[in-house]
Structures are given as structure tokens and as C-alpha cells.
Motif scaffolding. Structure first.
Motif, PDB file in Angstrom:
ATOM      1  N   PRO A   1       0.830  -1.216   0.000  1.00  0.00           N
ATOM      2  CA  PRO A   1       0.000   0.000   0.000  1.00  0.00           C
ATOM      3  C   PRO A   1       0.861   1.260   0.000  1.00  0.00           C
ATOM      4  O   PRO A   1       1.821   1.357   0.775  1.00  0.00           O
ATOM      5  CB  PRO A   1      -0.795  -0.137   1.306  1.00  0.00           C
ATOM      6  N   LYS A   2       0.508   2.216  -0.847  1.00  0.00           N
ATOM      7  CA  LYS A   2       1.387   3.360  -1.103  1.00  0.00           C
ATOM      8  C   LYS A   2       1.760   4.133   0.159  1.00  0.00           C
ATOM      9  O   LYS A   2       2.923   4.471   0.373  1.00  0.00           O
ATOM     10  CB  LYS A   2       0.739   4.299  -2.114  1.00  0.00           C
ATOM     11  N   GLY A   3       0.766   4.430   1.007  1.00  0.00           N
ATOM     12  CA  GLY A   3       1.066   5.192   2.211  1.00  0.00           C
ATOM     13  C   GLY A   3       2.026   4.459   3.128  1.00  0.00           C
ATOM     14  O   GLY A   3       2.950   5.055   3.691  1.00  0.00           O
ATOM     15  N   GLU A   4       1.827   3.149   3.276  1.00  0.00           N
ATOM     16  CA  GLU A   4       2.697   2.352   4.130  1.00  0.00           C
ATOM     17  C   GLU A   4       4.098   2.241   3.519  1.00  0.00           C
ATOM     18  O   GLU A   4       5.108   2.346   4.221  1.00  0.00           O
ATOM     19  CB  GLU A   4       2.095   0.960   4.342  1.00  0.00           C
ATOM     20  N   PHE A   5       4.141   2.018   2.214  1.00  0.00           N
ATOM     21  CA  PHE A   5       5.441   1.919   1.538  1.00  0.00           C
ATOM     22  C   PHE A   5       6.219   3.218   1.667  1.00  0.00           C
ATOM     23  O   PHE A   5       7.409   3.215   1.990  1.00  0.00           O
ATOM     24  CB  PHE A   5       5.237   1.583   0.060  1.00  0.00           C
ATOM     25  N   SER A   6       5.552   4.357   1.424  1.00  0.00           N
ATOM     26  CA  SER A   6       6.245   5.650   1.458  1.00  0.00           C
ATOM     27  C   SER A   6       6.804   5.936   2.846  1.00  0.00           C
ATOM     28  O   SER A   6       7.930   6.433   2.983  1.00  0.00           O
ATOM     29  CB  SER A   6       5.284   6.764   1.034  1.00  0.00           C
ATOM     30  N   ALA A   7       6.023   5.620   3.885  1.00  0.00           N
ATOM     31  CA  ALA A   7       6.497   5.846   5.250  1.00  0.00           C
ATOM     32  C   ALA A   7       7.706   4.974   5.561  1.00  0.00           C
ATOM     33  O   ALA A   7       8.688   5.425   6.154  1.00  0.00           O
ATOM     34  CB  ALA A   7       5.372   5.570   6.240  1.00  0.00           C
ATOM     35  N   MET A   8       7.665   3.721   5.135  1.00  0.00           N
ATOM     36  CA  MET A   8       8.776   2.814   5.420  1.00  0.00           C
ATOM     37  C   MET A   8      10.013   3.181   4.598  1.00  0.00           C
ATOM     38  O   MET A   8      11.146   3.016   5.056  1.00  0.00           O
ATOM     39  CB  MET A   8       8.356   1.369   5.155  1.00  0.00           C
ATOM     40  N   LEU A   9       9.795   3.673   3.389  1.00  0.00           N
ATOM     41  CA  LEU A   9      10.927   4.130   2.580  1.00  0.00           C
ATOM     42  C   LEU A   9      11.663   5.258   3.288  1.00  0.00           C
ATOM     43  O   LEU A   9      12.898   5.277   3.350  1.00  0.00           O
ATOM     44  CB  LEU A   9      10.419   4.600   1.213  1.00  0.00           C
ATOM     45  N   LYS A  10      10.901   6.184   3.843  1.00  0.00           N
ATOM     46  CA  LYS A  10      11.495   7.326   4.535  1.00  0.00           C
ATOM     47  C   LYS A  10      12.126   6.925   5.861  1.00  0.00           C
ATOM     48  O   LYS A  10      13.253   7.334   6.172  1.00  0.00           O
ATOM     49  CB  LYS A  10      10.428   8.404   4.763  1.00  0.00           C
ATOM     50  N   GLU A  11      11.410   6.127   6.634  1.00  0.00           N
ATOM     51  CA  GLU A  11      11.836   5.848   8.008  1.00  0.00           C
ATOM     52  C   GLU A  11      12.887   4.752   8.122  1.00  0.00           C
ATOM     53  O   GLU A  11      13.684   4.755   9.061  1.00  0.00           O
ATOM     54  CB  GLU A  11      10.607   5.469   8.841  1.00  0.00           C
TER      55      GLU A  11
END
Length: 397
Positions: free
Chosen positions: A142-152
Motif C-alpha cells: 500500500p502506497k502510504g505504508e510503503f512511502s512511510a517505510m521508505l522514509k523511516e
């Protein structure tokens, strides 16, 4: 869905950008369906070519979420349950008032020895498996989850691997076509460190400044002189932060209130302002005056001017702004009236013609803009033009 063409893999695109930023060579990308054997084979083949392999998707609680199993199979590792993750999943369900389903426990499974990556947005944790000199990183789909994990998680991992820190700063320019923005910084675009990249967004042009250094302070120090140069070229049309938030803060610090009157944007300007937390202490409200009757009866626009000049005109924009300022008792007011399209345009007033009105302590004025693009782009660009107009007025004092 990816293989059937039902969705586009924007997550892989974002990961590719991050890998390039940190100088990590990225040679191949493979898309595999929800099949454990084929997925394990693809991971095994990737590990034969590379030291670092990423998987995206397949970490949820359903039977077709097979990333954990495929990674374990590829590495020859058993699956085990991470008790801390299982406990956290149970507590999250309880806090949300949802019944516990045993299928959710799948998300606590991991290849033996894997590190669990916290998912700050959803429930499915990511994974990092280090085995025999190879590393596999599993990220949610899921995009929101992926984006957060990419950043964090992923960016710090890539930073550690490359031994460098990548810092980016985004400058936003409103009310100016991309071609004009790019022309204004043409002499800077080919710089190598820091770099300048123009990016088009609805109603805005972003300039992303990126520097690579061993330490964050060094990267910041490289970016700031370049940012100052660019600020000097665009003046009040340039924003270091989100434009609506910047304007609301300026009004807040000055103790001023704002109101809006909208026709073709249908509330989009008000929505943009109220999207900012705490907007209510500055933004009083607005009137969506879509019809001529509402413009006349609620905002006091002269019916003779509506008949003579039409709703899409300089004088009507000025009267709309003045009317809503008077009605709501604000210090400043903005108005937007125009032809958003795709129909309704004429030779004299084509689609994209917009008038932006402003009423304030220094008087009333209106500007004309001719925006291209779809109906939604015309509306978004009109909102940006209105925000830029108010920013310029506030800077003038």
C-alpha cells in the motif's frame, strides 16, 4: 494487479529514485504474481546477481500475501513468529475496537533471524533479512505504508551502505509556468552537487535541491547558498514551505483575518486553506458564489456590471472580494471567477480565463490569468494564483 495492468508500480519507481540518490546500482526489476514458488525463484535468482534485494508487497494477512514465505524459501530459512510483533498487533486491534482474527498473526511471521521494521501507517511490518553476505528487504505494497517505510527505514539503510547523507530541500513557485521557472534557473540545473530538479505539480512548480555529503550539516551548508540565489530570482512567488500554511502563519503573526469568495473553483481555495491544521484562528470562511444571483444577493456585486461585463471580469472579481470581506468582517479577502472548462468558453472569454480579486487595507485590485490544461488544472492553478497574489500583497505590507 500489476501483471494485469490494473495498477501502476509507483512504489518501484520511488525506490529506484532513492537507490539512485544514494549511488546504489540498480540493474533489474522483476514483477511476479502471487505464487510462492515463482516468487521464491525470482528472489533466489536476484540474490545470485546482487547483494541487496528488495521485495514490495505480499506482507498483509491474507493467503495470497506470500512475501515472507517466499523469502524464507529462497534463503533456506524456517519461518518463526516474532512475539513482540504479535503482541503489538493484538493490542492495536483492541485499541481500534476490532475483533482479533487469527489470519492477522501471519503479519508477525518472519524468516528466522529477520529484523522487523515498524509500520507507522498500517499493521504489516517490513522485514530485513541478512544471510550469508546478502540482504533482503521486504516492504509493504500500500502506497502510504510503503512511502512511510521508505522514509523511516530504507533511506537510513541506504545512507549507511553508501557512507553518505542525501539531503533535499523543495522550493515551491506559484503562479508561474514551468517553462518560465526552468528558464529562470537554467544556469543552475546542470550543477552536480547540489543538484536542481524542476518538478511540475498541479498549480505549482517545485525545485528540488539535493546535496550529497558525509554529514547532514555539510549537505545543508551546500544547499543554502543555492536556495538563497533561487529565492532572489522569484521573490514572493517562492515558498520554502507549504504555501497555504505559510500565508496563514503570516496572517496569524500579524493578527489578521482572511475570507474568500469563489465561483469556478467551487470551494477549492477554502479547502486548501482549511487543510492546514489551526487555520480556524485566521480563516473566517467563504462564499461559493457559483451563480450570478448569489454573487449579487450575498456579495453585493452590481447586477448592472454582471449584465454588462459578465461574471468573468475584473470588476466582478473585485466586487466579490470586497463583498465577502465586508460580509465576514475580515482584514483580507480573495475571490476567484473564471471559465474552468471544458465547455463554456467563447472567443472573448476562452476556457482558462480567470480573474483573481483581492480586497485589503491598501485597497482592492484584480489580476487576469489564462491557465491551460484540464478543468481540474485550471482550478488548481487559479487557487495558486490567488495564494501568490495575497502573499505578494502581504510582503508589500
Amino acid at each position: 494487479e500489476l501483471l494485469l495492468g490494473q495498477i501502476a508500480d509507483t512504489n518501484a519507481q520511488a525506490l529506484g529514485v532513492a537507490l539512485a540518490e544514494f549511488g546504489v546500482a540498480h540493474y533489474r526489476r522483476t514483477t511476479v504474481g502471487d505464487n510462492r514458488e515463482r516468487a521464491a525463484r525470482a528472489i533466489r535468482e536476484a540474490l545470485g546477481r546482487a547483494e541487496l534485494v528488495f521485495t514490495i508487497g505480499g506482507l498483509g494477512p491474507t493467503e495470497d500475501d506470500l512475501a515472507r514465505e517466499a523469502i524464507a524459501d529462497a534463503l533456506g530459512l524456517p519461518l518463526e513468529t516474532d512475539e513482540a510483533t504479535l503482541d503489538a498487533l493484538r493490542k492495536r486491534c483492541e485499541a481500534l475496537g476490532r475483533p482479533w482474527l487469527e489470519s492477522l498473526a501471519r503479519q508477525a511471521r518472519r524468516p528466522a533471524g529477520a529484523e522487523m521494521l515498524n509500520n507507522s501507517v498500517g499493521t504489516a511490518p517490513g522485514l530485513v533479512v541478512r544471510h550469508e553476505g546478502k540482504t533482503v528487504v521486504a516492504l509493504p505494497g500500500p502506497k502510504g505504508e510503503f512511502s512511510a517505510m521508505l522514509k523511516e527505514h530504507v533511506r537510513p539503510l541506504l545512507s549507511a551502505l553508501s557512507g553518505t547523507v542525501i539531503v533535499s530541500k523543495v522550493l515551491r513557485i506559484l503562479d508561474m509556468p514551468e517553462s518560465m521557472v526552468e528558464s529562470a534557473v537554467a544556469d543552475l540545473i546542470h550543477s552536480e552537487n547540489p543538484t536542481v530538479a524542476p518538478l511540475m505539480h498541479a498549480g505549482e512548480v517545485h525545485l528540488r535541491l539535493t546535496a550529497r555529503a558525509k554529514h547532514r550539516a555539510d549537505a545543508d551548508a551546500a544547499i543554502e547558498p543555492l536556495a538563497d540565489t533561487i529565492r532572489s530570482r522569484f521573490g514572493a512567488k517562492l515558498f520554502d514551505d507549504e504555501p497555504a500554511a505559510t500565508i496563514l502563519q503570516a496572517l496569524r503573526l500579524a493578527g489578521l483575518k482572511l475570507a474568500v469568495a469563489e465561483s469556478c473553483t467551487g470551494g477549492l481555495l477554502g479547502e486548501t486553506l482549511t487543510r492546514v491544521p489551526g487555520a480556524s484562528d485566521v480563516f473566517l470562511g467563504g462564499v461559493i458564489a457559483y451563480s450570478d444571483e448569489v454573487k449579487a444577493s450575498l456579495l453585493g456585486v452590481a447586477r448592472t456590471d454582471l449584465n454588462q461585463f459578465g461574471a468573468v471580469s475584473e470588476t466582478v472579481a473585485i466586487q466579490m472580494a470586497a463583498g465577502v470581506r465586508r460580509a465576514l468582517g475580515s482584514d483580507y479577502a480573495l475571490s476567484i471567477t473564471g471559465v474552468a472548462g471544458p465547455g463554456g468558453g467563447t472567443e472573448a472569454k476562452p476556457v482558462g480565463l480567470v480573474f483573481i480579486g483581492l480586497s485589503g487595507p491598501r485597497g482592492d485590485l484584480a489580476i487576469e490569468r489564462r491557465h491551460g490544461g484540464t478543468r481540474e488544472l485550471v482550478r488548481a492553478r487559479s487557487v495558486s494564483s490567488a495564494l501568490a497574489l495575497l502573499r505578494e500583497e502581504l510582503v508589500r505590507g
